[in-house]
Design a protein around this motif. Structure first.
Motif, PDB file in Angstrom:
ATOM      1  N   CYS A  24      51.651  13.614  22.021  1.00 42.54           N
ATOM      2  CA  CYS A  24      51.063  13.789  23.743  1.00 42.54           C
ATOM      3  C   CYS A  24      52.381  13.125  25.050  1.00 42.54           C
ATOM      4  N   ASN A  25      53.363  12.460  24.580  1.00 44.16           N
ATOM      5  CA  ASN A  25      53.851  11.236  24.873  1.00 44.16           C
ATOM      6  C   ASN A  25      55.456  12.105  24.508  1.00 44.16           C
ATOM      7  N   PHE A  26      55.254  12.391  22.725  1.00 47.50           N
ATOM      8  CA  PHE A  26      57.312  12.994  23.021  1.00 47.50           C
ATOM      9  C   PHE A  26      56.741  14.130  24.470  1.00 47.50           C
ATOM     10  N   LEU A  27      56.283  14.922  24.643  1.00 48.32           N
ATOM     11  CA  LEU A  27      55.731  16.741  25.169  1.00 48.32           C
ATOM     12  C   LEU A  27      56.143  16.009  26.567  1.00 48.32           C
ATOM     13  N   ILE A  28      55.635  15.024  27.479  1.00 48.23           N
ATOM     14  CA  ILE A  28      55.823  14.190  28.539  1.00 48.23           C
ATOM     15  C   ILE A  28      57.077  13.769  28.786  1.00 48.23           C
ATOM     16  N   ASP A  29      57.494  13.446  27.618  1.00 46.27           N
ATOM     17  CA  ASP A  29      58.612  12.548  27.657  1.00 46.27           C
ATOM     18  C   ASP A  29      59.501  14.003  27.450  1.00 46.27           C
ATOM     19  N   LYS A  30      59.991  14.309  26.750  1.00 51.08           N
ATOM     20  CA  LYS A  30      60.686  15.800  26.799  1.00 51.08           C
ATOM     21  C   LYS A  30      60.938  16.297  28.141  1.00 51.08           C
ATOM     22  N   LEU A  31      59.280  16.676  28.831  1.00 49.73           N
ATOM     23  CA  LEU A  31      59.646  17.144  29.947  1.00 49.73           C
ATOM     24  C   LEU A  31      60.215  16.642  31.153  1.00 49.73           C
ATOM     25  N   VAL A  37      59.438  16.816  35.561  1.00 49.68           N
ATOM     26  CA  VAL A  37      58.506  16.372  35.867  1.00 49.68           C
ATOM     27  C   VAL A  37      57.488  16.498  36.925  1.00 49.68           C
ATOM     28  N   ASP A  38      57.347  17.529  37.662  1.00 51.62           N
ATOM     29  CA  ASP A  38      55.787  18.674  37.970  1.00 51.62           C
ATOM     30  C   ASP A  38      55.698  19.230  36.756  1.00 51.62           C
ATOM     31  N   VAL A  39      56.158  19.470  36.002  1.00 49.51           N
ATOM     32  CA  VAL A  39      55.154  19.672  34.522  1.00 49.51           C
ATOM     33  C   VAL A  39      54.455  19.398  33.725  1.00 49.51           C
ATOM     34  N   VAL A  68      58.941   4.830  29.764  1.00 52.50           N
ATOM     35  CA  VAL A  68      59.666   4.777  31.300  1.00 52.50           C
ATOM     36  C   VAL A  68      58.644   6.085  31.362  1.00 52.50           C
ATOM     37  N   PHE A  69      59.237   6.826  30.800  1.00 53.39           N
ATOM     38  CA  PHE A  69      58.886   8.438  31.139  1.00 53.39           C
ATOM     39  C   PHE A  69      57.943   8.584  31.368  1.00 53.39           C
ATOM     40  N   THR A  70      56.701   8.057  30.548  1.00 57.08           N
ATOM     41  CA  THR A  70      54.627   8.690  30.678  1.00 57.08           C
ATOM     42  C   THR A  70      54.264   7.740  31.627  1.00 57.08           C
ATOM     43  N   TYR A  71      55.291   6.515  31.609  1.00 61.08           N
ATOM     44  CA  TYR A  71      54.763   5.521  33.032  1.00 61.08           C
ATOM     45  C   TYR A  71      54.840   6.588  34.646  1.00 61.08           C
ATOM     46  N   THR A  72      56.177   6.709  34.328  1.00 63.22           N
ATOM     47  CA  THR A  72      56.834   7.597  35.874  1.00 63.22           C
ATOM     48  C   THR A  72      55.782   8.574  36.255  1.00 63.22           C
ATOM     49  N   GLU A  97      54.640  -7.020  33.880  1.00 64.59           N
ATOM     50  CA  GLU A  97      54.747  -7.924  32.076  1.00 64.59           C
ATOM     51  C   GLU A  97      55.936  -6.868  31.110  1.00 64.59           C
ATOM     52  N   ASN A  98      56.868  -6.642  32.534  1.00 62.39           N
ATOM     53  CA  ASN A  98      58.324  -6.619  32.103  1.00 62.39           C
ATOM     54  C   ASN A  98      58.100  -5.109  30.920  1.00 62.39           C
ATOM     55  N   LEU A  99      56.894  -4.334  31.674  1.00 61.05           N
ATOM     56  CA  LEU A  99      56.873  -2.909  30.911  1.00 61.05           C
ATOM     57  C   LEU A  99      57.832  -2.078  31.119  1.00 61.05           C
ATOM     58  N   PRO A 100      58.330  -1.240  30.304  1.00 57.91           N
ATOM     59  CA  PRO A 100      59.673  -0.091  30.965  1.00 57.91           C
ATOM     60  C   PRO A 100      59.472   0.444  32.342  1.00 57.91           C
ATOM     61  N   MET A 101      60.236   0.483  33.515  1.00 58.93           N
ATOM     62  CA  MET A 101      59.623   1.013  34.956  1.00 58.93           C
ATOM     63  C   MET A 101      61.484   1.717  35.478  1.00 58.93           C
ATOM     64  N   ASP A 102      61.768   2.624  35.894  1.00 57.25           N
ATOM     65  CA  ASP A 102      62.624   3.352  36.402  1.00 57.25           C
ATOM     66  C   ASP A 102      62.134   3.602  38.267  1.00 57.25           C
ATOM     67  N   VAL A 103      63.083   4.038  38.370  1.00 55.22           N
ATOM     68  CA  VAL A 103      63.752   4.440  39.426  1.00 55.22           C
ATOM     69  C   VAL A 103      62.863   5.463  40.720  1.00 55.22           C
ATOM     70  N   PHE A 104      62.452   5.947  39.167  1.00 54.78           N
ATOM     71  CA  PHE A 104      61.696   7.362  39.917  1.00 54.78           C
ATOM     72  C   PHE A 104      60.343   6.981  39.812  1.00 54.78           C
ATOM     73  N   GLY A 105      59.727   6.266  39.461  1.00 52.86           N
ATOM     74  CA  GLY A 105      58.464   5.703  38.940  1.00 52.86           C
ATOM     75  C   GLY A 105      58.553   5.191  40.566  1.00 52.86           C
TER      76      GLY A 105
END
Length: 118
Positions: A24-31, A37-39, A68-72, A97-105
């Protein structure tokens, strides 16, 4: 082949077999990586946001750190469905918690608040 991957995911789920967390994480990451992102958000929406939250907790429990992609994708899904307040709590917890985040989230959250006129 994202459509095939998603189709396979739901075929196996209909037969009572859930995909592993890494899949699941891999699929969401690749999307998200390929600009779909909409998918990814729609995929999370189909499994339900409670299940998405459970999946994130389960990933952490077994030692898999969501990226970061999963969280976003999770934040975007929450905001898209009128849950910007909760998305804000999640985002603050991630940052705390200093977990990964980016401007998209962060952008998803801002967009959600604007859409909700909040």
């Amino acid at each position: 082949m994202t459509e095939e991957a998603i189709d396979t995911l739901f075929k196996i789920k209909r037969h009572g077999v859930g995909p592993c967390l890494l899949s699941c994480n891999f699929l969401i990451d690749k999307l998200v990586e390929h600009g779909k992102v909409d998918v990814a958000v729609a995929l999370l929406g189909r499994v339900g946001f409670e299940e998405a939250a459970d999946t994130l907790r389960e990933m952490e429990k077994v030692g898999v750190t969501p990226n970061v992609f999963t969280y976003t994708a999770y934040l975007q899904g929450l905001c898209k469905h009128g849950r910007s307040d909760f998305a804000n709590e999640v985002l603050r917890a991630l940052i705390g918690e200093n977990l990964p985040m980016d401007v998209f989230g962060c952008g998803a959250e801002i967009h959600g608040f604007v859409k909700e006129k909040n």
